[in-house]
Design a protein around this motif. Structure first.
Motif, PDB file in Angstrom:
ATOM      1  N   ALA A  47      66.684 -11.119  20.571  1.00 26.77           N
ATOM      2  CA  ALA A  47      66.032 -12.426  20.621  1.00 26.77           C
ATOM      3  C   ALA A  47      66.951 -13.570  20.210  1.00 26.77           C
ATOM      4  O   ALA A  47      66.928 -14.653  20.824  1.00 26.77           O
ATOM      5  CB  ALA A  47      64.791 -12.411  19.735  1.00 26.77           C
TER       6      ALA A  47
ATOM      7  N   PHE B  19      60.723 -13.064  17.894  1.00 32.30           N
ATOM      8  CA  PHE B  19      60.422 -11.677  18.225  1.00 32.30           C
ATOM      9  C   PHE B  19      61.222 -11.239  19.447  1.00 32.30           C
ATOM     10  O   PHE B  19      61.598 -12.055  20.300  1.00 32.30           O
ATOM     11  CB  PHE B  19      58.925 -11.477  18.499  1.00 32.30           C
ATOM     12  CG  PHE B  19      58.445 -12.087  19.798  1.00 32.30           C
ATOM     13  CD1 PHE B  19      58.404 -11.332  20.965  1.00 32.30           C
ATOM     14  CD2 PHE B  19      58.038 -13.411  19.853  1.00 32.30           C
ATOM     15  CE1 PHE B  19      57.960 -11.889  22.163  1.00 32.30           C
ATOM     16  CE2 PHE B  19      57.604 -13.987  21.049  1.00 32.30           C
ATOM     17  CZ  PHE B  19      57.571 -13.218  22.203  1.00 32.30           C
TER      18      PHE B  19
ATOM     19  N   TRP C  44      54.231 -11.723  21.515  1.00 28.74           N
ATOM     20  CA  TRP C  44      54.536 -11.860  20.085  1.00 28.74           C
ATOM     21  C   TRP C  44      53.665 -10.923  19.252  1.00 28.74           C
ATOM     22  O   TRP C  44      54.144 -10.253  18.330  1.00 28.74           O
ATOM     23  CB  TRP C  44      54.315 -13.305  19.653  1.00 28.74           C
ATOM     24  CG  TRP C  44      54.274 -13.516  18.170  1.00 28.74           C
ATOM     25  CD1 TRP C  44      55.326 -13.706  17.332  1.00 28.74           C
ATOM     26  CD2 TRP C  44      53.089 -13.562  17.350  1.00 28.74           C
ATOM     27  NE1 TRP C  44      54.880 -13.846  16.044  1.00 28.74           N
ATOM     28  CE2 TRP C  44      53.516 -13.764  16.022  1.00 28.74           C
ATOM     29  CE3 TRP C  44      51.715 -13.437  17.621  1.00 28.74           C
ATOM     30  CZ2 TRP C  44      52.617 -13.859  14.968  1.00 28.74           C
ATOM     31  CZ3 TRP C  44      50.823 -13.520  16.566  1.00 28.74           C
ATOM     32  CH2 TRP C  44      51.278 -13.729  15.258  1.00 28.74           C
ATOM     33  N   ASP C  45      52.387 -10.839  19.583  1.00 27.35           N
ATOM     34  CA  ASP C  45      51.428 -10.078  18.800  1.00 27.35           C
ATOM     35  C   ASP C  45      51.627  -8.571  18.930  1.00 27.35           C
ATOM     36  O   ASP C  45      51.395  -7.822  17.976  1.00 27.35           O
ATOM     37  CB  ASP C  45      50.020 -10.454  19.262  1.00 27.35           C
ATOM     38  CG  ASP C  45      48.934  -9.763  18.476  1.00 27.35           C
ATOM     39  OD1 ASP C  45      48.844 -10.007  17.265  1.00 27.35           O
ATOM     40  OD2 ASP C  45      48.189  -8.971  19.073  1.00 27.35           O
ATOM     41  N   ASP C  46      52.028  -8.123  20.102  1.00 24.81           N
ATOM     42  CA  ASP C  46      52.319  -6.698  20.348  1.00 24.81           C
ATOM     43  C   ASP C  46      51.142  -5.800  19.953  1.00 24.81           C
ATOM     44  O   ASP C  46      51.315  -4.738  19.353  1.00 24.81           O
ATOM     45  CB  ASP C  46      53.586  -6.282  19.600  1.00 24.81           C
ATOM     46  CG  ASP C  46      54.163  -4.962  20.112  1.00 24.81           C
ATOM     47  OD1 ASP C  46      53.884  -4.603  21.273  1.00 24.81           O
ATOM     48  OD2 ASP C  46      54.899  -4.305  19.359  1.00 24.81           O
TER      49      ASP C  46
ATOM     50  N   ASN D   3      58.545 -17.227  13.845  1.00 22.67           N
ATOM     51  CA  ASN D   3      57.883 -16.351  14.815  1.00 22.67           C
ATOM     52  C   ASN D   3      58.838 -15.762  15.846  1.00 22.67           C
ATOM     53  O   ASN D   3      58.456 -15.500  16.993  1.00 22.67           O
ATOM     54  CB  ASN D   3      56.753 -17.100  15.530  1.00 22.67           C
ATOM     55  CG  ASN D   3      55.713 -17.643  14.569  1.00 22.67           C
ATOM     56  OD1 ASN D   3      55.721 -18.826  14.254  1.00 22.67           O
ATOM     57  ND2 ASN D   3      54.833 -16.786  14.086  1.00 22.67           N
TER      58      ASN D   3
ATOM     59  N   TRP E 296      52.812 -15.569  26.069  1.00 15.13           N
ATOM     60  CA  TRP E 296      53.768 -15.548  24.950  1.00 15.13           C
ATOM     61  C   TRP E 296      53.122 -14.952  23.715  1.00 15.13           C
ATOM     62  O   TRP E 296      53.711 -14.093  23.033  1.00 15.13           O
ATOM     63  CB  TRP E 296      54.244 -16.971  24.675  1.00 15.13           C
ATOM     64  CG  TRP E 296      55.256 -17.101  23.589  1.00 15.13           C
ATOM     65  CD1 TRP E 296      56.607 -17.191  23.731  1.00 15.13           C
ATOM     66  CD2 TRP E 296      55.007 -17.163  22.165  1.00 15.13           C
ATOM     67  NE1 TRP E 296      57.215 -17.293  22.493  1.00 15.13           N
ATOM     68  CE2 TRP E 296      56.258 -17.286  21.524  1.00 15.13           C
ATOM     69  CE3 TRP E 296      53.850 -17.130  21.400  1.00 15.13           C
ATOM     70  CZ2 TRP E 296      56.371 -17.368  20.138  1.00 15.13           C
ATOM     71  CZ3 TRP E 296      53.959 -17.203  20.010  1.00 15.13           C
ATOM     72  CH2 TRP E 296      55.214 -17.329  19.395  1.00 15.13           C
ATOM     73  N   ALA E 297      51.890 -15.393  23.401  1.00 17.22           N
ATOM     74  CA  ALA E 297      51.215 -14.939  22.192  1.00 17.22           C
ATOM     75  C   ALA E 297      50.925 -13.441  22.247  1.00 17.22           C
ATOM     76  O   ALA E 297      51.048 -12.742  21.234  1.00 17.22           O
ATOM     77  CB  ALA E 297      49.923 -15.727  21.985  1.00 17.22           C
TER      78      ALA E 297
ATOM     79  N   LEU F 138      60.210 -19.098  25.219  1.00 14.05           N
ATOM     80  CA  LEU F 138      60.016 -17.747  25.723  1.00 14.05           C
ATOM     81  C   LEU F 138      61.261 -17.290  26.469  1.00 14.05           C
ATOM     82  O   LEU F 138      62.069 -18.106  26.926  1.00 14.05           O
ATOM     83  CB  LEU F 138      58.794 -17.657  26.636  1.00 14.05           C
ATOM     84  CG  LEU F 138      58.766 -18.432  27.957  1.00 14.05           C
ATOM     85  CD1 LEU F 138      59.527 -17.719  29.076  1.00 14.05           C
ATOM     86  CD2 LEU F 138      57.323 -18.650  28.402  1.00 14.05           C
TER      87      LEU F 138
ATOM     88  N   GLY G 167      61.052 -14.389  22.140  1.00 12.06           N
ATOM     89  CA  GLY G 167      60.655 -15.779  21.967  1.00 12.06           C
ATOM     90  C   GLY G 167      60.707 -16.206  20.510  1.00 12.06           C
ATOM     91  O   GLY G 167      61.066 -15.438  19.618  1.00 12.06           O
ATOM     92  N   ALA G 168      60.322 -17.453  20.295  1.00  9.46           N
ATOM     93  CA  ALA G 168      60.295 -18.040  18.960  1.00  9.46           C
ATOM     94  C   ALA G 168      59.562 -19.371  19.043  1.00  9.46           C
ATOM     95  O   ALA G 168      59.298 -19.887  20.138  1.00  9.46           O
ATOM     96  CB  ALA G 168      61.708 -18.249  18.414  1.00  9.46           C
TER      97      ALA G 168
ATOM     98  N   ARG H  63      60.677  -7.920  22.099  1.00 11.66           N
ATOM     99  CA  ARG H  63      59.785  -6.789  22.354  1.00 11.66           C
ATOM    100  C   ARG H  63      60.520  -5.453  22.361  1.00 11.66           C
ATOM    101  O   ARG H  63      59.982  -4.434  21.933  1.00 11.66           O
ATOM    102  CB  ARG H  63      59.076  -6.985  23.702  1.00 11.66           C
ATOM    103  CG  ARG H  63      58.022  -8.065  23.719  1.00 11.66           C
ATOM    104  CD  ARG H  63      56.836  -7.736  22.826  1.00 11.66           C
ATOM    105  NE  ARG H  63      56.225  -6.456  23.146  1.00 11.66           N
ATOM    106  CZ  ARG H  63      55.292  -6.276  24.086  1.00 11.66           C
ATOM    107  NH1 ARG H  63      54.874  -7.328  24.799  1.00 11.66           N
ATOM    108  NH2 ARG H  63      54.777  -5.090  24.306  1.00 11.66           N
TER     109      ARG H  63
END
Length: 218
Positions: free
Chosen positions: A171, A162, A108-110, A160, A104-105, A132, A146-147, A164
């Motif tokens: 989302a 997002f 989120w971070d991309d 948070n 997930w992280a 997710l 996710g969030a 993708r």
């Protein structure tokens, strides 16, 4: 988030604050009441280390004289409990283990290099739910949206968020579907700005007041 990083904060009558620097993207102080005392608040945080920040929840502080400048302004948003939930072609779940949290992280971070911000200790908080979303059909198990949801007695806060591929427009439907299932009686709150705010309003949120984030130095 602070507890997962070993940072202890303290609630006061007017603000929550941490005496040591908080994790990246997370404020060192958050006002809890209008017209919080500036000097008392600033004295509770570390302004000697670079990047100290204050979430001015009511957009009514004047921190320039204490060496701060406005990082951004935004709007609190609210979505009532029981509001119609949009459909989504994504399937949601709640993260329950460190490996899934890592996936997930990374989504989120991309590629920005901050995925380590989300540590396994976050999963031990009974009021925090990392949501997710994956494609509902086929063998594609990528995390695509996710969030983070944080439950209190009266509301559930979302941060948070997002998506993708299609951003918040993709989302919000699946996240709102998850929140309706998990917390059917709680309104949803958060804050947004710019184009992301306009997307949230399209998905049933209403603006309820301004906030401001200040950062020290720079």
């Amino acid at each position: 988030m602070c507890r997962a990083h070993g940072v202890a904060g303290e609630f006061g009558a007017e603000a929550w604050a941490a005496a040591v620097r908080t994790p990246l993207y997370y404020p060192d102080a958050v006002t809890l009441a209008p017209q919080a005392g500036r000097d008392e608040l600033v004295a509770r945080i570390d302004t000697f280390s670079p990047g100290a920040s204050v979430k001015d929840s009511f957009a009514d502080l004047e921190l320039a004289a204490a060496g701060f400048h406005v990082l951004f302004e935004a709007q609190w948003v609210l979505r009532s409990a029981g509001a119609p939930t949009p459909s989504s072609d994504l399937a949601w779940d709640v993260v329950g283990d460190p490996d899934t949290l890592r996936a997930w992280a990374l989504a989120w971070d991309d590629g920005a290099g901050h995925a380590e911000l989300f540590r396994p200790g976050l999963l031990a908080d009974p009021e925090t739910f990392v949501i997710l979303a994956r494609p509902a059909r086929g063998s594609d198990d990528r995390v695509v949206a996710g969030a983070v949801a944080t439950r209190s007695e009266h509301v559930v806060g979302v941060s948070n968020l997002f998506g993708r591929e299609d951003g918040p427009d993709a989302a919000w439907p699946v996240v709102l579907h998850a929140l309706t299932h998990l917390f059917p009686t709680l309104p949803v709150v958060g804050y947004e700005q710019g184009d992301v705010l306009r997307v949230a309003l399209r998905h049933g949120f209403e603006p309820i007041g301004p906030l401001r984030v200040w950062t020290h130095g720079g």
